[in-house]
Design an enzyme around this catalytic site. Structure first.
Site, short mmCIF file in Angstrom:
data_model
loop_
_atom_site.label_atom_id
_atom_site.label_comp_id
_atom_site.label_asym_id
_atom_site.label_seq_id
_atom_site.Cartn_x
_atom_site.Cartn_y
_atom_site.Cartn_z
N GLU A 303 -44.42 -2.00 92.14
CA GLU A 303 -43.88 -2.75 91.00
C GLU A 303 -43.38 -4.10 91.49
O GLU A 303 -42.97 -4.20 92.65
CB GLU A 303 -42.68 -2.00 90.38
CG GLU A 303 -43.04 -0.73 89.67
CD GLU A 303 -41.79 0.10 89.29
OE1 GLU A 303 -40.67 -0.32 89.59
OE2 GLU A 303 -41.98 1.17 88.71
N LYS A 305 -40.73 -6.77 92.29
CA LYS A 305 -39.28 -6.69 92.56
C LYS A 305 -38.67 -7.96 91.95
O LYS A 305 -38.77 -9.05 92.51
CB LYS A 305 -39.01 -6.63 94.06
CG LYS A 305 -37.52 -6.46 94.38
CD LYS A 305 -37.30 -6.29 95.88
CE LYS A 305 -35.91 -5.81 96.23
NZ LYS A 305 -34.80 -6.57 95.71
N ARG A 310 -29.02 -6.04 88.53
CA ARG A 310 -29.32 -4.69 88.08
C ARG A 310 -28.52 -4.37 86.83
O ARG A 310 -27.33 -4.71 86.75
CB ARG A 310 -28.98 -3.69 89.17
CG ARG A 310 -29.61 -2.34 88.91
CD ARG A 310 -29.95 -1.68 90.19
NE ARG A 310 -30.73 -0.48 90.00
CZ ARG A 310 -31.20 0.24 91.00
NH1 ARG A 310 -30.99 -0.12 92.23
NH2 ARG A 310 -31.90 1.32 90.78
N ARG A 345 -24.65 -2.75 89.02
CA ARG A 345 -25.03 -1.96 90.20
C ARG A 345 -23.86 -1.13 90.70
O ARG A 345 -24.04 -0.03 91.18
CB ARG A 345 -25.45 -2.95 91.28
CG ARG A 345 -25.94 -2.38 92.54
CD ARG A 345 -26.13 -3.56 93.49
NE ARG A 345 -26.84 -3.17 94.67
CZ ARG A 345 -26.32 -2.51 95.69
NH1 ARG A 345 -25.07 -2.13 95.64
NH2 ARG A 345 -27.06 -2.23 96.74
N GLU A 377 -33.64 -4.48 85.51
CA GLU A 377 -33.18 -5.72 86.14
C GLU A 377 -33.11 -6.77 85.03
O GLU A 377 -34.08 -6.94 84.27
CB GLU A 377 -34.20 -6.14 87.22
CG GLU A 377 -33.75 -7.28 88.09
CD GLU A 377 -32.84 -6.86 89.27
OE1 GLU A 377 -32.39 -5.70 89.33
OE2 GLU A 377 -32.59 -7.73 90.11
N ARG A 495 -30.03 5.68 99.25
CA ARG A 495 -31.00 4.69 99.72
C ARG A 495 -32.13 5.53 100.27
O ARG A 495 -32.00 6.16 101.32
CB ARG A 495 -30.37 3.79 100.79
CG ARG A 495 -31.22 2.59 101.12
CD ARG A 495 -30.50 1.62 102.04
NE ARG A 495 -29.41 0.91 101.41
CZ ARG A 495 -29.56 -0.18 100.64
NH1 ARG A 495 -30.76 -0.67 100.42
NH2 ARG A 495 -28.51 -0.77 100.10
N LYS A 501 -38.96 -1.36 99.78
CA LYS A 501 -39.08 -2.73 99.28
C LYS A 501 -39.80 -3.60 100.29
O LYS A 501 -39.57 -3.47 101.49
CB LYS A 501 -37.71 -3.30 98.91
CG LYS A 501 -36.66 -3.19 99.99
CD LYS A 501 -35.33 -3.77 99.52
CE LYS A 501 -34.22 -3.41 100.48
NZ LYS A 501 -32.94 -3.99 100.16
#
Ligand code: ATP
Length: 677
Positions: A303, A305, A310, A345, A377, A495, A501
């Site tokens: 996707e 970024k 956020r 976030r 986002e 995480r 990423k």
């Protein structure tokens, strides 16, 4: 497990079943915790105490846990702690009959206002014995101090602190040697530290959660006349961790756990709209090949970024029978036929920042969609050119009390995940299934709401082309996510290796930028004489609750930014480093001024190296000799991270992992860890 096997020792003989929990009893536990650095011992002290609360005064369990984690309410309630040093010093002086000058001098020498309070109290003759403090009473008092505002608020705060301090330590006013026993189990010390926002016990929130699970498992077993099996303990721990990651609200979880038992907790406490959850985060990668290695033989999806902020969007239509929790109602806004809220976030309420998004929400929610939680986002949007604008544009938006008609920088919401739909949590479904549900439940509206652009090709060339396209579309790079199977579930607060990423500008660098806390500064020279010219930065170590220095930085700042930073930072100068700063003590390495830990900056670096000057990662064992920490070479300032609190800065563990990776130890050490709590 020591806590489960050993006999429960009663730390407070006067505390009888049904009595309010004595605050002094909690402080005794704090002082035991403070005397050790071993996590298992810390956990044993905490769970023993929590067992006692469960056995004698279960109604006070919630208040006790809140005082242990140094929080008055969930983050989205927006209750700010961290009362400034000067107010606290005034209150200590006034409540103990010592002059402000003496208090300031003590603070200079001792550097811990909690201990200054202990010293002040121990020199004061006790005229009469006030009623002993209770956990409930202290929490109420602290809440009053934190929430009072408007005219004369400062004075009222000082009065509130004085009231608590005057009643503190009434159960045993001792003379203590603060240099030897860290001030002992003093109530005044912990009240003051709570107000400062840091108990400094090395007691991480996740340790409290695990201790709480151990305590309840042991309590339930004891009620049946037995002891828990190791299996029960592991299961209890895992249930509480999962429940907390989906529904991070002690107000809901603790009463439910006491009432229904820990084994049944999941049935009663599920993700629900109104209570923001800590988002899933991604691991950095340096090359597309690294992504392919990770996802070998598994399907994944890429996707864009997006580079914005956020936004977790929660919604419930009014014509459902679902009830939003009380706490949710306090932050949600009426929107069309329902109520909605947007969270950041770190679970702060963004609804006042994005009324324009909320106003448009009904246009993209389909008729049959009655409730949802979306992970998105929010990105600045160029209405004329119909394209994404850089992050810096978004930062120029006002943060509070925004009126829809005044909005200059429009935003488009790019949704990339669905966590809850029509009364059901969907986090355990595969990403492919979540995507399907998501496409059925919403309709895109150009420039306002869109699905994240995605591509399911599995070949290196496909990914490279898609990465180039994302960069052309003003994105930061790609997010690559596991698409099918159990591992593609949404993992709150982790995480995870299931989300990677790839950022355009670190393909050849060290892997990622770092988010670091500003601890100190050096006066500028030459053109920079009126501002700070360089800064001392640190990462955060959640296991020891300390900030470990990692670099000095003087590059990447414009003149205007330096002026702005000088203005903000001079408000939070402190006389000496906090005791929880881990830094070199050599004179030439000291910054000219020290700051409260408040600001987080994003920083890039060319690479990482070991240096005796810095402390980052030492506890992770990066230097076998134990003398050097990690330092950043050629660090460059990128931007202020307003959306991160200091304890959400890059962790020492992450810095160590970056260092190890660079040292071509390619395997990431250990499993995914809880990142944010
Ligand atoms: P960063 O500085 O990279 O934003 P971070 O620590 O805030 O770091 P990461 O896990 O490193 O968070 O990166 C994921 C972030 O990227 C998310 O927090 C989210 O704000 C943003 N993002 C943009 N597009 C996507 C997407 N398609 N899927 C997931 N996250 C996305």
């Amino acid at each position: 497990q020591a806590s489960l096997k050993s006999e429960v020792k009663h730390p407070y003989p006067d505390w009888k079943k049904g009595d309010p929990v004595p605050y002094a009893a909690l402080c005794t536990t704090f002082s035991l915790v403070e005397l050790t650095t071993k996590r298992l011992e810390i956990m044993a002290h905490c769970s023993l105490f929590l067992r006692q609360v469960l056995r004698l005064t279960p109604d006070d369990l919630l208040s006790t846990v809140l005082l242990m984690i140094n929080k008055l309410a969930p983050d989205y309630a927006g209750i700010e702690l961290g009362i400034g040093e000067s107010l606290i010093m005034k209150a200590i002086g006034e409540s103990t009959g010592r002059s402000l000058a003496v208090i300031k001098q003590d603070q200079k020498e001792i550097g811990d206002l909690g201990l200054v309070a202990v010293k002040s109290r121990s020199t004061q003759p006790t005229m009469f014995k006030p009623k002993p403090l209770t956990v409930q009473g202290v929490l109420k008092g602290l809440m009053g101090i934190a929430t009072v505002n408007g005219n004369g608020a400062q004075g009222k705060k000082v009065d509130g602190i004085k009231k608590l301090l005057s009643a503190a330590d009434s159960t045993g006013n001792r003379k203590v040697d603060i240099t030897k026993d860290k001030g002992g189990p003093s109530e005044a010390k912990y009240i003051v530290r709570f107000l400062e926002g840091k108990l400094r016990l090395g007691l991480a929130e996740r340790t409290v959660i695990v201790s709480l699970a151990h305590a309840i498992v042991a309590h339930e077993a004891a009620q049946k006349g037995g002891v828990p099996s190791p299996d029960d303990i592991t299961k209890g721990e895992s249930i509480l961790k999962t429940v907390y990651s989906e529904l991070p609200s002690y107000d809901i979880i603790i009463p439910a756990m006491v009432e229904h038992g820990i084994q049944n907790l999941r049935e009663h406490c599920k993700l629900r709209p109104g209570v923001p959850l800590k988002p899933m985060l991604a691991k950095p990668t340096k090359a597309i090949t690294e992504v392919l290695d990770r996802f070998e033989n598994q399907t994944f999806t890429c996707e864009y970024k997006y580079d914005g902020e956020r936004a977790q969007i929660h919604y419930v239509a009014k014509d459902t029978d679902e009830e939003l929790s009380q706490s949710a109602m306090s932050v949600t806004k009426e929107v069309g036929k329902g109520v909605a809220a947007i969270f950041s976030r770190n679970s702060e309420d963004l609804s006042k920042k994005y009324p324009d998004v909320l106003a448009k929400l009904p246009t993209w929610v389909k008729e049959d969609t009655k409730s949802f939680v979306l992970d998105c986002e929010s990105v600045a949007w160029d209405v004329q050119e119909k394209k994404v604008l850089p992050f810096q544009q978004l930062m120029t938006r006002k943060k509070k009390d925004v009126k829809v008609e005044d909005v200059k920088v429009k935003v488009c919401v790019f949704a990339f995940d669905l966590l809850y739909l029509n009364g059901e949590a969907v986090v355990e479904k595969s990403l492919r299934e979540r995507r399907e549900l998501f496409h059925k439940a919403f309709q895109p509206v150009e420039g306002e709401f869109s699905f994240a652009t995605s591509m399911d090709g599995q070949e290196l060339d496909d990914i490279q082309t898609f990465l180039d396209e994302s960069v052309k579309a003003s994105c930061e790079g790609l997010m690559v996510k596991m698409l099918d199977g159990e591992e593609s579930g949404y993992e709150p607060s982790k995480r995870s290796r299931n989300w990677l990423k790839i950022k355009k500008d670190y393909l050849s660098g060290i892997g990622d930028s770092l988010d670091l806390v500003v601890l100190g500064a050096y006066h500028g020279k030459g053109k920079r004489t009126s501002v700070y010219g360089a800064f001392l930065l640190a990462c955060y170590n959640p296991s020891t609750d300390t900030y470990e220095t990692v670099c000095n930085i003087g590059t990447g700042f414009s003149e205007a930014v330096l002026e702005e930073l000088h203005g903000a930072l001079s408000q939070i100068v402190i006389d000496r480093p906090k005791p929880f700063y881990s830094h070199s003590s050599g004179g030439q390495h000291q910054p000219d001024v020290w700051f409260e830990p408040k600001y987080v900056w994003e920083v890039k670096t060319a690479d990482l190296t070991l240096s005796p000057r810095y402390k980052a990662g030492m506890k992770e064992g990066v230097d076998p000799g134990g003398e050097k920490g990690i330092s950043l070479r050629f660090p460059r300032f990128i931007k202020i991270r307003d959306d991160k609190k200091p304890d959400e800065a890059t962790s020492s563990r992450q810095v160590a992992e970056m260092y190890w990776k660079q040292e071509s130890v390619t395997k990431s050490k250990g499993p995914a860890v809880d990142d944010d709590f």
